[in-house]
Motif scaffolding. Sequence first.
Motif, mmCIF file in Angstrom:
data_model
loop_
_atom_site.group_PDB
_atom_site.id
_atom_site.type_symbol
_atom_site.label_atom_id
_atom_site.label_comp_id
_atom_site.label_asym_id
_atom_site.label_seq_id
_atom_site.Cartn_x
_atom_site.Cartn_y
_atom_site.Cartn_z
ATOM 1 N N SER A 1 -9.907 4.722 -2.539
ATOM 2 C CA SER A 1 -8.530 4.054 -1.958
ATOM 3 C C SER A 1 -8.198 3.022 -2.838
ATOM 4 N N LEU A 2 -6.908 2.706 -2.925
ATOM 5 C CA LEU A 2 -6.277 1.851 -3.906
ATOM 6 C C LEU A 2 -6.631 0.378 -3.297
ATOM 7 N N ASP A 3 -7.022 0.115 -2.103
ATOM 8 C CA ASP A 3 -7.370 -0.915 -1.441
ATOM 9 C C ASP A 3 -8.663 -1.582 -2.018
ATOM 10 N N ASN B 1 0.885 -1.213 -0.090
ATOM 11 C CA ASN B 1 0.155 -0.021 -0.190
ATOM 12 C C ASN B 1 0.894 1.282 -0.106
ATOM 13 N N MET B 2 2.106 1.267 -0.122
ATOM 14 C CA MET B 2 3.083 2.488 -0.503
ATOM 15 C C MET B 2 2.836 2.815 -1.932
ATOM 16 N N VAL B 3 1.974 3.894 -2.104
ATOM 17 C CA VAL B 3 1.728 4.383 -3.527
ATOM 18 C C VAL B 3 2.008 5.538 -3.928
ATOM 19 N N LEU C 1 8.850 2.946 -3.460
ATOM 20 C CA LEU C 1 7.381 2.621 -3.378
ATOM 21 C C LEU C 1 7.561 0.901 -3.111
ATOM 22 N N GLY C 2 6.896 0.593 -1.658
ATOM 23 C CA GLY C 2 6.689 -0.608 -1.734
ATOM 24 C C GLY C 2 8.344 -1.373 -0.991
ATOM 25 N N GLU C 3 9.123 -0.726 -0.857
ATOM 26 C CA GLU C 3 10.220 -1.296 -0.283
ATOM 27 C C GLU C 3 11.167 -0.076 0.528
ATOM 28 N N VAL C 4 11.742 -0.755 1.495
ATOM 29 C CA VAL C 4 12.533 -0.058 2.560
ATOM 30 C C VAL C 4 13.926 -0.603 2.867
ATOM 31 N N GLU C 5 14.994 -0.028 2.548
ATOM 32 C CA GLU C 5 16.397 -0.791 3.102
ATOM 33 C C GLU C 5 16.724 -0.234 4.341
ATOM 34 N N LEU C 6 16.781 -0.942 5.520
ATOM 35 C CA LEU C 6 17.224 -0.518 6.844
ATOM 36 C C LEU C 6 18.636 -0.841 6.777
ATOM 37 N N LYS C 7 19.315 -0.113 7.994
ATOM 38 C CA LYS C 7 20.681 -0.462 7.956
ATOM 39 C C LYS C 7 20.865 -1.791 8.774
ATOM 40 N N GLY C 8 20.125 -1.991 9.832
ATOM 41 C CA GLY C 8 20.461 -3.153 10.568
ATOM 42 C C GLY C 8 19.266 -4.064 10.318
ATOM 43 N N GLU C 9 19.271 -5.150 10.977
ATOM 44 C CA GLU C 9 18.056 -6.545 10.580
ATOM 45 C C GLU C 9 17.442 -6.492 12.275
ATOM 46 N N PRO C 10 16.032 -6.096 11.972
ATOM 47 C CA PRO C 10 15.218 -6.164 13.391
ATOM 48 C C PRO C 10 14.862 -7.665 13.601
ATOM 49 N N ASP C 11 15.004 -7.833 14.864
ATOM 50 C CA ASP C 11 14.641 -9.125 15.279
ATOM 51 C C ASP C 11 13.105 -9.452 15.320
ATOM 52 N N ALA C 12 12.671 -10.635 15.792
ATOM 53 C CA ALA C 12 11.291 -10.745 15.300
ATOM 54 C C ALA C 12 10.433 -9.866 16.258
ATOM 55 N N SER C 13 10.665 -9.415 17.644
ATOM 56 C CA SER C 13 9.672 -8.551 18.243
ATOM 57 C C SER C 13 9.878 -7.053 17.556
ATOM 58 N N GLN C 14 10.839 -6.759 16.832
ATOM 59 C CA GLN C 14 10.786 -5.421 16.386
ATOM 60 C C GLN C 14 10.288 -5.435 15.003
ATOM 61 N N LEU C 15 10.211 -6.662 14.564
ATOM 62 C CA LEU C 15 9.201 -6.648 13.251
ATOM 63 C C LEU C 15 7.827 -6.808 13.425
ATOM 64 N N GLU C 16 7.456 -7.394 14.551
ATOM 65 C CA GLU C 16 6.107 -7.340 14.972
ATOM 66 C C GLU C 16 5.772 -5.797 15.190
ATOM 67 N N LEU C 17 6.431 -5.131 16.193
ATOM 68 C CA LEU C 17 6.415 -3.716 16.373
ATOM 69 C C LEU C 17 6.068 -2.686 14.822
ATOM 70 N N ILE C 18 7.223 -2.943 14.194
ATOM 71 C CA ILE C 18 7.083 -2.294 12.860
ATOM 72 C C ILE C 18 5.977 -2.684 12.109
ATOM 73 N N LYS D 1 1.735 -4.036 -8.901
ATOM 74 C CA LYS D 1 0.869 -2.781 -8.757
ATOM 75 C C LYS D 1 1.630 -1.343 -8.569
ATOM 76 N N THR D 2 2.669 -1.312 -7.911
ATOM 77 C CA THR D 2 3.610 -0.182 -7.923
ATOM 78 C C THR D 2 3.900 0.165 -9.297
ATOM 79 N N THR D 3 4.550 -0.887 -9.927
ATOM 80 C CA THR D 3 4.953 -0.305 -11.399
ATOM 81 C C THR D 3 3.854 0.103 -12.155
ATOM 82 N N ILE D 4 2.709 -0.455 -12.084
ATOM 83 C CA ILE D 4 1.448 0.010 -12.999
ATOM 84 C C ILE D 4 1.104 1.333 -12.280
ATOM 85 N N ILE D 5 1.037 1.618 -11.350
ATOM 86 C CA ILE D 5 0.985 2.973 -10.545
ATOM 87 C C ILE D 5 2.067 4.201 -11.050
#
Length: 187
Positions: free
Chosen positions: A182-184, A7-9, A33-50, A74-78
Amino acid sequence: MKLYIRNMVCNRCKYVVKTELEKLGEEVLDIDLGEVELKGEPDASQLELISKVLAGFGFALINDKASRTIEAIKTTIIEAVKDPELLEQKKLSDILTTKLNRDYSSLSKLFSEVEGITLEQFFILQKIERAKEMLVYDEMSLTEISYELGYSSVAHLSSQFRKVTGLTPSHFRKLRVKPRKSLDDLI
């Protein structure tokens, strides 16, 4: 680590995602759109919070490959609908195969199976939503809008517009209806 987000559009979406990730203490190296590169690697609990924080803004983390591919389609079409020069130079199938490095028939089959509509139908829905936006802004003529969206004529735009909305573009412009779904909600 790369996160894939549904849903990042738009640029506002990128801003919100980046801001929220930084509030959670994540360092964002790159965002698209649709992608984020992070410096570190979040653990499972951090990913759940994110995931929970992003869900509050209508975003969702994508974990499986098929979902990531669908979101990339979808992102490419948009992006293509917003870039008339790109569509003038290449067909949608060429744009998708180049960007996603997969053959069009497999992308089309996957998209149809998962979303329940064809790539072409989704593409038309996106073009009609863009046309609605342009009609409401009332800065361009129907001829300019049809050219901007890659239609061969105003009649072709009008025909597709009527099939999707039940209204002609001219009637839609006169009604001043709320322009965007809404795109959704498109599928």
